[in-house]
Design a protein around this motif. Structure first.
Motif, PDB file in Angstrom:
ATOM      1  N   LYS A 204       0.830  -1.207   0.000  1.00  0.00           N
ATOM      2  CA  LYS A 204       0.000   0.000   0.000  1.00  0.00           C
ATOM      3  C   LYS A 204       0.864   1.258   0.000  1.00  0.00           C
ATOM      4  CE  LYS A 204      -4.054  -1.909   0.022  1.00  0.00           C
ATOM      5  NZ  LYS A 204      -4.985  -1.709  -1.128  1.00  0.00           N
ATOM      6  N   ALA A 238      -5.517   6.472  -1.065  1.00  0.00           N
ATOM      7  CA  ALA A 238      -4.377   5.558  -0.942  1.00  0.00           C
ATOM      8  C   ALA A 238      -3.649   5.767   0.379  1.00  0.00           C
ATOM      9  CB  ALA A 238      -3.416   5.763  -2.117  1.00  0.00           C
ATOM     10  N   GLU A 241      -5.539   4.106   3.120  1.00  0.00           N
ATOM     11  CA  GLU A 241      -5.321   2.657   3.082  1.00  0.00           C
ATOM     12  C   GLU A 241      -3.988   2.297   3.728  1.00  0.00           C
ATOM     13  OE1 GLU A 241      -5.608   1.425  -0.934  1.00  0.00           O
ATOM     14  OE2 GLU A 241      -7.777   1.764  -1.094  1.00  0.00           O
TER      15      GLU A 241
END
Length: 653
Positions: A204, A238, A241
């Motif tokens: 990630k 993102a 995450e």
């Protein structure tokens, strides 16, 4: 290897088959530093572990009222203290040295691989991932490599202390010898899950880094089209995450840390409970109980390194895997080469497409697909992104030349060149033949207004050559960056220069002057220009049309415009109906040579801004007038021919 000796003369050939193999290769190549760190680590940990025995002896000396033994014990404590201080200082020094040298070795390997692959690298690996590997991943790899020696010293110390306790006081030593391995191995069932969560977090984080890199690189364009917030929202998602993955990973490591605190505490309680009963029964002395108790307390210090090495490996394994992936990439051609360092000269020929660029000539290449042009330019430079037949220079395959010789012979400037930050003088300070001066290269690339802009933007620089260029030249326009990059390529003066759309961001007048500058400055050298600009095409000695991966037409620009519909369609931007050759009926009407554009004849060379672009550029007004008249005459002839046909049809009826 010491830090002051960096960089490595030769970082070596890495074992990039997998992440663990790469880590093991790094460890083996730093064996001297690892042994040094191990020696200082043993001194430090054993000195720390010796303190409980000294304390026990001192307590027992007080109980026995022995001044001699107490003084002797004081001397031993002082000696252990000196060992702790010296060992800690030198261990830290050796560990940091191992960390930095390991990271430097990886960065050198990545830099060498990037230089070998060239532009083919970003076609296989995202630029953001390369940034992540060369920054955060390198740090984590260095952390694990330097932690191995400290973990080894801690493990040896734990074994020595357990054996010493068994010998010193078997009744309590056995409890410690059985409990310590349980402490060390208790977290093993949790490590696979912690490792998976760490891997997921790294994935990630790598994705977020890629998005950030792409967003920053295209920020000006994004602002221009109003897409800045869209990409920022993607990065925010993102980033969230990554945060959630980091929290889940931290929870697991917190559980492991809690176990590492809980179990030693339980062992200490068990030792005290057992020791008190033994002391009450008179089976051990007070000094022996204090010694065992102190030893168990201090064992938690080296045991913490078991948790650290597990964490370091969990975080470094995905980093090593990513680094190994980049380092395992190879050029589609042989980088070592089987020939000497001589640089051949002669024609440049690509067997895959049939493209021939004669020596000392200016060859223009027209491709309908810009991506195909980019791939072909890479092939001509000896940097193919896929396996295939090598390009020949003077009959010699480029993949049989050493990489340095191949790059000396052929220089490729892609359509999106990068300008490094620094002064203009530093930008143009590149390996060159010395035949072309900076002034000549800047003049040929029409950089006069660029020098003025740099001089105005740098008030402290009297000479424009000393003006500063920001990162990637973001303070300059696209056309200015493109011209500076062209000047940098021209000053290099290679035997073969390959330019991919060198004037796509400049206006037509500047483009015409640049075309003359390139032709004049590259006289006697081989030049290949990928372009669809009529101004550049008309000044080429030879024009080649590449269609669907092979050469389909060769000739002069003006000849191809009239004789080759596919060429005309690319150069003049005509649709299929407009690109039909002269004399062929389209929708029942005769097609005029050159095609019609909005009801007006398209002059050879194409239309620019609604005006007929004369093939080869406007040399004078007479050339423009003759070109327009020729087009009008052709259109009029076609109309008269159609009227004659209609009259014949009426007479027949």
């Amino acid at each position: 290897m010491q830090i002051q000796d960096l960089p490595y003369p030769d970082p070596g050939v890495p074992d990039a088959r997998s992440g663990p193999r790469f880590l093991w290769w790094l460890f083996r190549n730093q064996l001297g530093g690892q042994l040094t760190s191990l020696a200082w680590g043993l001194l430090h940990f054993l000195a720390v572990s010796g303190l409980p025995f000294c304390v026990g002896l001192a307590v027992q000396a007080v109980v026995d009222r022995s001044g001699t033994r107490l003084a002797l014990t004081g001397g031993l404590i002082a000696l252990c203290g000196a060992g702790v201080a010296l060992g800690e200082c030198m261990l830290h020094r050796a560990a940091v040295t191992n960390w930095i040298t390991a990271a430097a070795r990886v960065q050198q390997l990545l830099a060498r691989r990037t230089a070998q692959l060239g532009s083919a690298l970003t076609r296989r690996v995202a630029a953001g991932e390369i940034v992540a590997v060369s920054t955060g991943d390198v740090e984590k790899i260095g952390w694990f490599v330097e932690g191995v020696s400290r973990f080894t010293a801690a493990a040896v110390t734990v074994v020595v202390v357990c054996v010493g306790l068994v010998v010193y006081q078997p009744a309590l030593g056995v409890v410690v010898a059985v409990g310590v391995p349980v402490l060390a191995l208790a977290v093993l069932p949790l490590l696979p899950r912690a490792t998976r969560r760490a891997d997921f977090q790294r994935e990630k984080a790598g994705r977020a880094t890629e998005l950030a890199s792409d967003t920053v690189a295209g920020l000006r364009v994004l602002r221009g089209i109003g897409g800045e917030e869209l990409f920022l929202d993607r990065y925010r998602r993102a980033s969230q995450e990554v945060r959630r993955a980091a929290v889940r990973s931290a929870r697991m490591w917190s559980l492991i840390s809690a176990i590492q605190v809980l179990l030693p505490g339980l062992l200490l309680i068990a030792v005290i409970w057992r020791g008190v009963h033994l002391a009450v029964d008179g089976r051990i002395t007070v000094g022996e109980l204090v010694t065992v108790y102190s030893a168990v307390m201090l064992l938690t210090y080296p045991l913490r390194h078991f948790e650290e090495i597990a964490m370091a490996y969990s975080f470094s394994r995905p980093s090593a895997r990513r680094a190994a992936r980049v380092l395992s990439l190879e050029r589609a051609t042989d980088t070592a080469g089987s020939r000497g360092a001589e640089v051949p000269d002669g024609d440049l020929y690509d067997p895959a497409t049939g493209l021939l660029a004669p020596a000392e000539r200016l060859t223009a290449v027209v491709c309908g697909d810009p991506d195909v042009a980019g791939v072909l330019a890479e092939r001509l430079g000896g940097h193919p992104s896929e396996e295939g037949t090598s390009v020949l220079l003077g009959g010699v395959p480029l993949d049989e030349l050493p990489l340095g010789s191949a790059r000396t012979a052929v220089l490729v400037q892609d359509k999106d060149p990068v300008l490094l930050s620094g002064s203009l003088r530093e930008l143009l300070d590149v390996p060159a033949s010395g035949e072309v001066s900076a002034a000549e290269a800047l003049a040929a690339a029409q950089c006069g207004d660029v020098l003025e802009a740099l001089a105005q933007g740098s008030l402290d620089a009297e000479d424009p050559m000393d003006a500063r260029i920001t990162e990637r030249g973001r303070s300059l326009s696209g056309g200015q960056r493109q011209r500076l990059a062209l000047a940098r390529s021209l000053i290099t003066d290679p035997e073969v220069l390959v330019l991919d759309e060198p004037t796509s961001a400049v206006d037509s007048h500047t483009e015409a002057r640049i075309a003359d500058g390139i032709r004049g400055l590259r006289t006697g050298r081989t030049t290949v220009v990928f372009t669809s600009s009529p101004l550049l095409l008309d000044r080429a000695d030879r024009v080649v049309l590449v269609h669907e991966g092979e050469v389909v037409a060769v000739g002069a620009h003006r000849e191809l415009v009239h004789s080759e519909p596919r060429y005309r369609a690319v150069v003049t931007r005509e649709v299929d109906e407009e690109a039909a050759p002269s004399g062929v009926l389209t929708d029942g009407r005769p097609a005029v040579s050159g095609g019609l554009k909005d009801g007006r004849p398209a002059v050879s060379g194409g239309l620019k801004d609604g005006r007929p672009a004369v093939s080869g550029g406007l040399k004078d007004n007479s050339a423009a007038v003759s070109g327009v008249l020729a087009g009008e005459e052709a259109a009029l002839g076609g109309v008269l021919h159609e009227i004659d046909e209609l009259e014949e049809i009426e007479e027949t009826a």
